[in-house]
Design a protein around this motif. Sequence first.
Motif, mmCIF file in Angstrom:
data_model
loop_
_atom_site.group_PDB
_atom_site.id
_atom_site.type_symbol
_atom_site.label_atom_id
_atom_site.label_comp_id
_atom_site.label_asym_id
_atom_site.label_seq_id
_atom_site.Cartn_x
_atom_site.Cartn_y
_atom_site.Cartn_z
ATOM 1 N N ASP A 88 2.516 7.516 5.965
ATOM 2 C CA ASP A 88 3.674 7.922 5.091
ATOM 3 C C ASP A 88 4.981 7.235 5.424
ATOM 4 O O ASP A 88 5.831 6.955 4.587
ATOM 5 N N HIS A 89 5.569 7.284 6.703
ATOM 6 C CA HIS A 89 6.317 6.838 7.427
ATOM 7 C C HIS A 89 6.673 5.257 6.973
ATOM 8 O O HIS A 89 7.895 5.035 6.472
ATOM 9 N N MET B 116 10.399 1.928 0.966
ATOM 10 C CA MET B 116 10.907 2.648 -0.441
ATOM 11 C C MET B 116 12.476 2.734 -0.518
ATOM 12 O O MET B 116 13.065 3.083 0.518
ATOM 13 N N ALA B 117 13.067 2.594 -1.509
ATOM 14 C CA ALA B 117 14.478 2.762 -1.753
ATOM 15 C C ALA B 117 14.733 4.382 -1.679
ATOM 16 O O ALA B 117 13.774 5.103 -2.159
ATOM 17 N N PRO B 118 15.844 4.801 -1.129
ATOM 18 C CA PRO B 118 15.936 6.123 -1.366
ATOM 19 C C PRO B 118 15.947 6.463 -3.036
ATOM 20 O O PRO B 118 16.300 5.855 -3.598
ATOM 21 N N PRO B 119 15.290 7.744 -3.054
ATOM 22 C CA PRO B 119 15.122 7.963 -4.508
ATOM 23 C C PRO B 119 16.400 8.434 -5.225
ATOM 24 O O PRO B 119 17.658 8.577 -4.673
ATOM 25 N N ASP B 120 16.592 8.338 -6.637
ATOM 26 C CA ASP B 120 17.478 8.622 -7.402
ATOM 27 C C ASP B 120 18.145 9.975 -6.983
ATOM 28 O O ASP B 120 17.424 10.753 -6.759
ATOM 29 N N THR C 297 20.815 2.483 1.460
ATOM 30 C CA THR C 297 21.345 2.960 0.280
ATOM 31 C C THR C 297 20.756 2.034 -0.982
ATOM 32 O O THR C 297 19.964 1.150 -0.921
ATOM 33 N N LYS C 298 20.859 2.549 -2.247
ATOM 34 C CA LYS C 298 20.532 2.067 -3.347
ATOM 35 C C LYS C 298 21.409 2.276 -4.554
ATOM 36 O O LYS C 298 21.672 3.616 -4.667
ATOM 37 N N GLU D 124 20.168 7.235 2.606
ATOM 38 C CA GLU D 124 19.310 8.124 3.681
ATOM 39 C C GLU D 124 19.654 7.643 4.785
ATOM 40 O O GLU D 124 19.776 6.532 4.985
ATOM 41 N N LYS D 125 19.383 8.330 5.812
ATOM 42 C CA LYS D 125 19.603 7.938 6.974
ATOM 43 C C LYS D 125 18.790 8.883 8.204
ATOM 44 O O LYS D 125 18.495 10.170 7.568
#
Lengths: 540, 326
Positions: free
Chosen positions: A115-116, A122-126, A165-166, A180-181
């Motif tokens: 998962d990690h 993955m890009a951070p979700p919208d 970021t995205k 996300e951080k």
Amino acid sequence: MTVVEERPAPPASPPPRRTNRVWALLRNSWRQLTSMRTALVLLFLLAVAAIPGSVFPQRSVNAERVTRYYQEHPDLAPVLERLGGFEVYASPWFASIYLLLFTSLIGCVVPRLIDHVRALRMAPPDAPKRMERLPQHAEDLARTGAPAEVAAGLAADLRRRRFRTKVREREDGVWTVSAEKGFLKETGNLLFHFSLLAVLIGVGFGHWYGWHANRLLVGGADQGFCNTLTQYDDSTLGPRVHAADLPIFCLELSDFDATFQSTGQPKTFMATVQVTQDNGPAETRKFTVNDPLRLDDANVYLLGHGYAPILKFTDRHGVSQTKVVPFLPIDGMQTSEGVAQFPDANIDPKTDKRDPALQVGFEGRYLPTSPTDGSATSAFPAENNPMLYLTAYRGDLGLDVGTPGSVYSLDQGQIASGELKNVSGTRPHALKLGDTWTLDDGTKLEFVGTREFATLSIRHDPAQGLLLVGAVLGLLGLMLSLAGHRRRVWFRVRPQADLPGSPPAGGGSVVTAGGLPRTDYPGFPEEFKALVKAAEEGKP
Amino acid sequence: MAELSNQLMAAAVLAYLFAMVAYAGEYAFGKRSRVGRAAVRPVEAKQLVGAGGPVAAVPPVPDDVPVPPVKRGRGELIGMIAVGINVLAVLLHLGGLVTRGVAADRMPWGNMYEYILSTTFIASAVWIGVVLARPAVRHLGLFASLALVVMLGAATMIAYTPVGPLVPALNSYWFIIHVSTIIIGSGIFLIGAVPAVMFLIRNGYEEGKRKFPYTLGKHVPAAVTLERLTFRLHAFAFPLFTFGALIAGPIWAEASWGRYWGWDPKEVWAFISWVVYAGYLHARATPSVKRTVATWIALLGFLTMLMNLFGVNLFFEGLHSYANAG
Ligand code: HEM
């Protein structure tokens, strides 16, 4: 509180085909086993299971105390033995707990690792539709500049703060920034748990491929030994080690130096040895209590020291033999006990016939510093006033029977049966250094001197390096995990014209912000406030 | 010097006692103090929660939420005095330790008595650090100083050992690293039990319980604050303890005894403590486990620490020579 990763809900189970009960049971048990609650219960069990090992004597720690326990509790001891009470940490029930725990651990961390890794790629979700539902949010921050430009600026600022970021463009001219951080928290946590696995494997590996042995080494070139099993007082080889695998080296104790406080407490010990490895040249090495002698495939640890009196016995035929016999210390002042046995005494050189009734043995004490009051315990551990107190025995020492007895005491059975007789009376005979004692039959014993001996533990554990690396990585992971905080921040940037009743768009934008701490993070509101402030001012 | 050390320790115990009395005094007047009120006001409680790490890492409590000016009540004054006496006690305690070290010409942790003095000193110093950073938890001082008085009293009565030198096995820098990190870790664990107990009491109070132990929760900070402080202290101590007991200890044991881990009673109990505290961290991270349950596990950890501090030394014989109770 740490919100455990919200995994996507499992897809609705497919319409029940023929339910395989065994499979379902297996799957459910596995789920149970790998749950956090099970881990908790197993951790608790492990703690409880470790307790008996501190209450009952453990053979691997101190075998003598187990023997003593048998004498003191003759009824209880066999029961405990059967339950593994004297070998708790090698017992099946202790092993089953930690093996279950580690199975649970694998079942828990492998999916989390997957998962990690996925989350990392993955890009951070919208941004969510309704920011006001988030624990942190801020509305209607006015900014100059078009949304695309503002969004890019916000993203750059966030990146500078080490967020991932995205930036996304939505259909109606709205831009969103997702950030996300705190991934290091989960990374650290996984590192920690995998290190635990590495440590367990290292311990097992060291047990299988390691070996250790003990040896009492008396000073002097004639007393050296080489690394073979027969040379050891006791030894343990791991299941995967054969006697022939032992590394080749020879040791000889050339000097031993001990210093003491005036109270008799030892201050320093230092052993000097001649070492040859792989039949190479001899080299002189020194080692001490906290600084073992590290050889290529073994370490030699200095555990203790003592004295070995040198005794010269001259028999009825004038034949003399000299022995160096280590006496074992029985107290901190080095009062020591031991024996000197002369099975080959009194053999008639003419007939070469041995009379078992004429063997000779001495038993008694050595005091490195005999006190002035003449009592039989040493007053100081260094040799200030050496004194031997010996009792002489003549008769069959019982050495030929084949039952290996202790080399530190006479065969009590022989004495009891009268085969071996006390020939010097009830009071032990005192000998100063250099004294000669003439026995009733004219034979003589001379106290020539003493040598020092060192008790050594020789060990090899091939996994020690792995263990150290595992432990250090684990600690690093633990600190990352405990110090980290996972959190998400979103900005939605609209063109200013959107605002009802606002003046015609001057190219300005309106920003809405939201924040979600994904783990317990009391500092998040402040951080969010700072981010909003920076967003409002349009500069980092 | 050894004599001076004993006198300083006696003075320190007395000072802790006085601090305890003063804290109790504030407790009695607590209703009127700012602290008392702050503790029950949710806004402030939340703000206090906002602070970070336990010791050095504590950022200043933000002061942008206005605190209505209050007249300093008598309780407040007594509270300040209590903290003052407590600081004095810590200094005396430190003095006792330092003189002990000077008398023995080594670090003051060569036997059980000194080990307890050092551990309680850390506990006490961390406590003072927490109080100075967050005055709102001051009400716990009564219980913190009570715990210190009891432990120091026990140390003096059952473990006192005259000053003596170290045996050669202890003469190693790994010994210093090993013991100092364990002492710091254990000290923080020990003092972490104070907010843990108070959390359980306060939580009961907030749930409407009004019987004896819960009434003590009346004036202490809100349950969430206490719970978080508990966690912070434990989360800070855990890696320290891990390093001291499970890394530095084995490194030293390997060099000294030839094996990195041998299930000596002291090692067994350090392992047990470690596993129990790992259980606490797990329980706290599991949403389905209640915070009260997690906190009970932390208190279980506290009991295992006490066992390690006092029990192991008294009941079992092992290789750890400094474990001999005189
Ligand atoms: C072998 C024994 C284990 C030990 C000594 C241990 C120790 C720890 C410790 C000390 C923590 C707290 C540090 C942190 O928050 O990262 C932790 C966290 C965690 N452990 Fe374990 N663990 C063990 C086994 C397991 C098992 C079997 C599981 C899965 C069922 C598991 C799952 C977790 C999870 C999910 C966290 C993260 C909690 C959080 O998000 O903060 N652990 N573990």
